[in-house]
Design an enzyme around this catalytic site. Sequence first.
Site, PDB file in Angstrom:
ATOM      1  N   SER A 178      62.034  65.703  15.083  1.00  0.00           N
ATOM      2  CA  SER A 178      61.546  64.758  14.082  1.00  0.00           C
ATOM      3  C   SER A 178      60.406  65.415  13.321  1.00  0.00           C
ATOM      4  O   SER A 178      59.965  66.515  13.674  1.00  0.00           O
ATOM      5  CB  SER A 178      61.061  63.467  14.741  1.00  0.00           C
ATOM      6  N   LYS A 179      59.934  64.701  12.307  1.00  0.00           N
ATOM      7  CA  LYS A 179      58.922  65.293  11.419  1.00  0.00           C
ATOM      8  C   LYS A 179      57.660  65.720  12.161  1.00  0.00           C
ATOM      9  O   LYS A 179      56.970  66.633  11.731  1.00  0.00           O
ATOM     10  CB  LYS A 179      58.568  64.314  10.307  1.00  0.00           C
ATOM     11  N   ARG A 180      57.389  65.055  13.292  1.00  0.00           N
ATOM     12  CA  ARG A 180      56.132  65.407  13.973  1.00  0.00           C
ATOM     13  C   ARG A 180      56.180  66.792  14.604  1.00  0.00           C
ATOM     14  O   ARG A 180      55.159  67.349  14.988  1.00  0.00           O
ATOM     15  CB  ARG A 180      55.731  64.326  14.968  1.00  0.00           C
ATOM     16  N   GLY A 197      57.084  69.357  12.963  1.00  0.00           N
ATOM     17  CA  GLY A 197      56.902  70.325  11.875  1.00  0.00           C
ATOM     18  C   GLY A 197      58.004  70.132  10.856  1.00  0.00           C
ATOM     19  O   GLY A 197      58.614  69.065  10.787  1.00  0.00           O
TER      20      GLY A 197
END
Length: 468
Positions: free
Chosen positions: A243-245, A247
């Site tokens: 997921s975006k967290r 990177g």
Amino acid sequence: MTENRPVVTRFAPSPTGYLHIGGARTALFNWLYARGRGGKFLLRIEDTDRARSTPEATEAILKGLTWLGLDWDGAPVSQFEGRDRHAEVAREMLANGSAYKCFSTPEEIEAFRETARAEGRSTLFLSPWRDADPATYPEAPYVIRLRAPREGQTVVRDAVQGDVTFGNDQLDDMILLRSDGTPTYMHAVVVDDHDMGVTHIIRGDDHLTNAARQQQVYQGMGWDIPVFAHIPLIHGTDGKKLSKRHGAVGLHEYAAAGYPAAAMRNYLARLGWSHGDDELFDDAQALEWFDLPGIGKAPARLDFKKLEHVSGYHIGQMPDEDLMQEIADYLGETGQNPLGPVQITRLQAILPVLKAKAKTLPALLEQGHFALTERPVQIEEKALTALDTVSRGILAELTAALQHDSWIREDLEAAAKLIGERHGLGLGKIAAPLRAALAGRSSTPSVFDMMLALGREETLARLQDQAG
Ligand code: GLU
């Protein structure tokens, strides 16, 4: 069986606004598989969600694929455009008995589910119209449902996952055509893949259950079932679903971070696929080696350290001309000014030195800063400390000494050494003011490499600017 036909693969993204790193890997696997076998690699845009399917969203995907260096055969197919054909096939299935008209209303289906729930039965809808006599059909809207087998099992023979068995009691009679005449996604995918002649479907394993139901549609039409290869999704550095967290998840973010496309191809190929212990390879090797048995069953993890390593290798390997093109693309991608002719000449001159060390394009440009900057060179504060009075005097002496020497490394080194000795200083000490004068920085390539890249006139002018 499809094994003996020429290979046709496809990438079938839904336009989400950008090319996801997982999608890029799926596309790469399909491209490698087809291109490595002289087959075709097709593109289909699954644009049935009209709200999301803007031309810009499609363009972003094509741009991502192009950046990655993946070319496809023919024009991209629009799934939405095929809706009449999808409806036609659903009607053919009606005619051959592998589908049926279902007149149940949403309320009736909900009531069925509630009763099933209350009685502790499966809530999968069993339509009362499945075996109804057409004479009893009402004048009312209907959907077309697949007549899925109720008994037994459906086995997906997956090239990655092995035989995956689904109890047919877990698969309901899915809708192929809605009451407004539009096809469902599950149905459209099968018709499109068949019509496009797809022999191998390589995609994320989030579609594995879909494969069981899609297989029933193939069977309903008596079509060849393609080879399925469901690849585990990419996980983040912590082993959790990406997921975006974790990177960057968009391919464009990697392009903007300055990883060359060749490195991304190498890195993405290794995300879930392996060929022995080979970590670093070029396209020719990947095309020769890529196969389905080499795809692992466990999810691959993103590893930025590894990516840097792969990237550094490819930058080092790349012919200068290609690297200059990568740099130009990178500058364009990140909205920076293109290089001018003098900058290009100087950068080219130092490129062999820079590319041996840099892991990314911005890191390369950072080390090559001296070649891109112009006089008067801006001196960073850290470098300024190297320019005391003594050092400025040394620069003046050196400027004088270098007026006539031939511009080769041995002579430059000899001159610097001589002046250093005169002041009781080693080359290391002399280097700091030279770095400051030539680059305005304290971390640069070797001073002699810089001098050679800049040439006599520019070098002397920069030394003179700081000489005391
Ligand atoms: N459009 C689907 C997706 O983006 C892929 C469907 C398929 O590959 O069959 O996940």
